[in-house]
Design a protein around this motif. Structure first.
Motif, PDB file in Angstrom:
ATOM      1  N   GLY A 165      22.795  -7.186  32.332  1.00  0.00           N
ATOM      2  CA  GLY A 165      23.240  -8.319  33.348  1.00  0.00           C
ATOM      3  C   GLY A 165      22.238  -9.153  34.476  1.00  0.00           C
ATOM      4  N   ILE A 166      21.119  -8.476  34.029  1.00  0.00           N
ATOM      5  CA  ILE A 166      20.373  -9.546  35.147  1.00  0.00           C
ATOM      6  C   ILE A 166      20.299 -10.489  35.082  1.00  0.00           C
ATOM      7  N   TYR A 170      25.201  -3.669  41.179  1.00  0.00           N
ATOM      8  CA  TYR A 170      25.230  -4.301  40.568  1.00  0.00           C
ATOM      9  C   TYR A 170      25.161  -5.864  41.862  1.00  0.00           C
ATOM     10  N   GLN A 200      28.295  -8.128  35.596  1.00  0.00           N
ATOM     11  CA  GLN A 200      27.691  -6.874  35.476  1.00  0.00           C
ATOM     12  C   GLN A 200      28.549  -6.019  35.390  1.00  0.00           C
ATOM     13  N   ARG A 229      28.902  -2.821  29.795  1.00  0.00           N
ATOM     14  CA  ARG A 229      27.893  -3.601  30.275  1.00  0.00           C
ATOM     15  C   ARG A 229      27.739  -2.330  31.778  1.00  0.00           C
ATOM     16  N   ILE A 286      24.232  -0.664  32.647  1.00  0.00           N
ATOM     17  CA  ILE A 286      23.139  -0.570  34.577  1.00  0.00           C
ATOM     18  C   ILE A 286      23.867   0.960  34.815  1.00  0.00           C
TER      19      ILE A 286
END
Length: 453
Positions: A137-138, A408, A413, A419, A423
């Motif tokens: 999700g970057i 986040y 994200q 997801r 992370i």
């Protein structure tokens, strides 16, 4: 200090390529403190494939500075830094190649985020920068341009530092590792922030000997160094260096402290492997025939609805709850007399002690207070402040069990369990961590809870 970089090159035969673009961000482990971004005139043709991939044309670099014109700036911005990149061996080779052409020997320690991503975030479908960032999700802007890829590498590197419970990355380089000076005390504490986070005290062998957390790191460390207690004198005696890690919120600092003490086991910390830190609690004594009440205690059969490290903390917070929620001192302290409680005289009791509030209403109010620490759903996030900017921190409870924490910046994200797990840093639930979460839920605002379906 780190120099996070990305380089684009002409392509062609190995050993004959030249740099066409470079981006370097000087990063202190928390934020960017300097940067250098520039196109470079390679003085040779650029491979057509590279032009198509990067959108950098020969016309664009024709008026750009040549490498020897920016070499001094590169040396300056990377001085005393460890180089960081994704597949950084390519970037490092290109720099060495260009400096060798100038007759200059350029040597640096380096960290490859590709290598550490495989170790700290296993099971990803791909570890290429673009696909890895997409999975995590970057957001990557200007893909295959030096600045865009370097900024994506910074975001990835920060995530790896967050997940690095064993400190395998910082053992190689270190964040804010101060140099030795004569005045040890002043040098050790002068760069510490007045923000929430963890601090790590190191001995002369660069081993972590103590981990602490505070809502104000500088203040907490200063208290250790000015204290004359036997415990703190011992800590001071062996401390040679200090590192720190900002967490944004005290909630996350409290959880990470327990998690990392269990993993690293610094010898000056209390061994908590088989112990509970939060031994004292506030217990709810429900009584349908008369008045329900709250009382402080330790080691009761039932589970306290709030828990604390000391008896004094438990008693202080009980007094605060009685006052803040207009409960009766007589009922909760077992005072037996015909008069109203003192709280009634100062408008912090609704008068149940003299019949102005009935038993049913009072017990219902008390039950609602206790229920504030109940989990709002089987799976949910508690969101709190991040370390800077729009970043937020979170802890994740899945199926009523705490499973991890992370950071986040964008809602996408955390819009699915898949997801979130990519992370987050995995952590084990313990009674102490559960106590911290329940304590936080008691004061949490509605917008800090995100239910996960």
């Amino acid at each position: 200090m780190y120099a996070i970089l990305d380089i684009e090159a002409t392509g062609g035969k190995v050993g004959e390529e030249s740099i066409i673009e470079i981006a370097i961000y000087k990063f202190d482990g928390e934020e960017i403190v300097d940067q250098f971004i520039s196109l470079i005139n390679p003085e040779r043709k650029i491979d057509p494939f590279v032009q198509k991939l990067t959108n950098i044309t020969e016309k664009m670099v024709k008026t750009a500075p040549k490498f020897h014109e920016v070499a001094k700036r590169i040396v300056e911005i990377t001085e005393d830094c460890t180089l960081v990149g994704h597949n950084v061996t390519f970037d490092y080779r290109m720099l060495n190649q260009e400096f060798n052409r100038l007759g200059y020997q350029y040597e640096k320690d380096w960290i490859d985020t590709f290598e550490y991503a495989e170790t700290l975030i296993p099971g990803m479908p791909s570890y290429s920068l673009g696909k890895l960032c997409d999975s995590l999700g970057i957001i990557v802007t200007d893909r295959h341009r030096a600045s865009g890829d370097a900024r994506a590498t910074i975001a990835l590197f920060k995530m790896l530092l967050d997940k690095d419970n064993q400190k395998i990355i910082t053992k190689k380089s270190g964040i804010k590792f101060p140099k030795k000076v004569n005045n040890k005390y002043e040098k050790l504490v002068q760069d510490l922030p007045n923000k929430p986070g963890l601090y790590y005290l190191y001995n002369s062998k660069k081993q972590i000997i103590y981990i602490g957390k505070s809502i104000n790191i500088a203040q907490a460390v200063n208290q250790i160094f000015t204290s004359k207690s036997l415990r703190n004198n011992r800590i001071k005696r062996y401390t040679k260096d200090i590192k720190f890690e900002l967490t944004g919120s005290n909630l996350l600092a409290s959880i990470k402290e327990i998690n990392e003490i269990l993993k690293i086991k610094p010898y000056l910390n209390l061994d908590i492997s088989n112990k509970h830190l939060y031994q004292f609690g506030i217990y709810f004594r429900e009584n349908k025939s008369t008045f329900s009440r709250l009382e402080p205690g330790k080691g009761r059969r039932s589970e306290p609805f709030l828990s604390y490290r000391t008896k004094e903390e438990a008693e202080y917070n009980l007094e605060k709850i009685i006052s803040d929620y207009h409960l009766c001192q007589k009922i909760n302290k077992g005072i037996k007399n015909a008069d109203s409680c003192f709280g009634y005289t100062v408008d912090t009791c609704k008068g149940v002690c003299i019949g102005e509030e009935n038993k049913v209403d009072y017990n219902l109010r008390l039950k609602e207070i206790v229920d504030k620490t109940k989990y709002p759903s089987d799976s949910f996030l508690i969101v709190s402040k991040g370390r800077e900017g729009i970043e937020k921190s979170f802890i994740f409870i899945e199926n009523n069990v705490f499973v991890g924490y992370g950071y986040y910046e964008y809602h996408h994200q955390i819009n699915s369990v898949e997801r979130i797990k990519k992370i987050m840093t995995v952590a084990e639930e313990r009674p102490d961590i559960k106590a911290i979460i329940r304590n936080y839920l008691f004061k949490a605002k509605e917008n800090q809870i995100i239910i996960i379906e």
